[in-house]
Scaffold this motif. Structure first.
Motif: not given
Length: 196
Positions: A47-52, A118-131
């Motif tokens: 499921q997390l793979s599908g979430h990514l 620029a800030a949105a990209a950091t949000v997405f970087t955080t999300e992808f790193t956590l997952h």
């Protein structure tokens, strides 16, 4: 490139690296472990793979100026056999949608509000790193964490997500204490309620 975007750090660089590491981790997942739970409590490995993959598609939509509200949280149209092709396709879509450097200064609509690119990209970087960490932890992988990728999320984590409140509408657990000598990835995931 616009005048205003030349003065912004290009946070897309870290985002693409985070997405690349997520893709490498997905490719390394043992097929027999796809039903294992992950540290992200609502998701199995599959499921997390599908979430990514859904997250990549959402990044592309947001980059094109679309509204992410109501966007699926899991790409449930993707089979185990089709995961690699779906990941590659979604990555290309995201890169295309974010190819213009002017996106860094453009306001983008995220599910929780509007932020400059620029800030949105950091949000997405955080999300992808956590997952990516969630997936790796679930199956015993040890990704090679890039300090450049971790720098933005670490700098923003206390501003982006206060220590309290947690739970309910804030989908993260209580901060987990780490030692002063903790690795950067452990400091990051523990702030978001994961136990390193």
């Amino acid at each position: 490139m616009t005048e205003s975007s030349t003065h912004l750090t290009d946070t897309r660089t870290a985002l693409w690296k985070a997405i690349g590491l997520a893709g490498a981790t997905l490719a390394a997942l043992p097929p027999e472990q796809l039903d294992r739970p992950t540290p992200c409590p609502d998701y199995t490995v599959r499921q997390l793979s599908g979430h990514l993959i859904a997250g990549l598609r959402k990044i592309a939509l947001i980059g094109r100026g679309g509204d992410p509200l109501g966007f699926p949280v899991i790409a449930d149209d993707v089979t185990d056999a089709g995961r690699a092709a779906a990941w590659e396709s979604a990555t290309r879509e995201a890169e295309d949608a974010w190819s213009d450097p002017a996106i860094l200064s453009r306001p983008l609509r995220l599910p929780f509000g509007t932020l400059p690119g620029a800030a949105a990209a950091t949000v997405f970087t955080t999300e992808f790193t956590l997952h990516t960490w969630d997936l790796a932890k679930a199956v015993g992988l040890r990704p090679d964490w890039d300090p450049e990728v971790l720098a933005g999320p670490l700098a923003a984590m206390r501003r982006a997500l206060p220590a309290e409140p947690r739970g309910g509408r804030v989908p993260f657990g209580t901060v987990v204490e780490t030692g002063a000598d903790a690795e950067d990835i452990d400091r990051l995931v523990s702030w978001y309620g994961r136990k390193p």
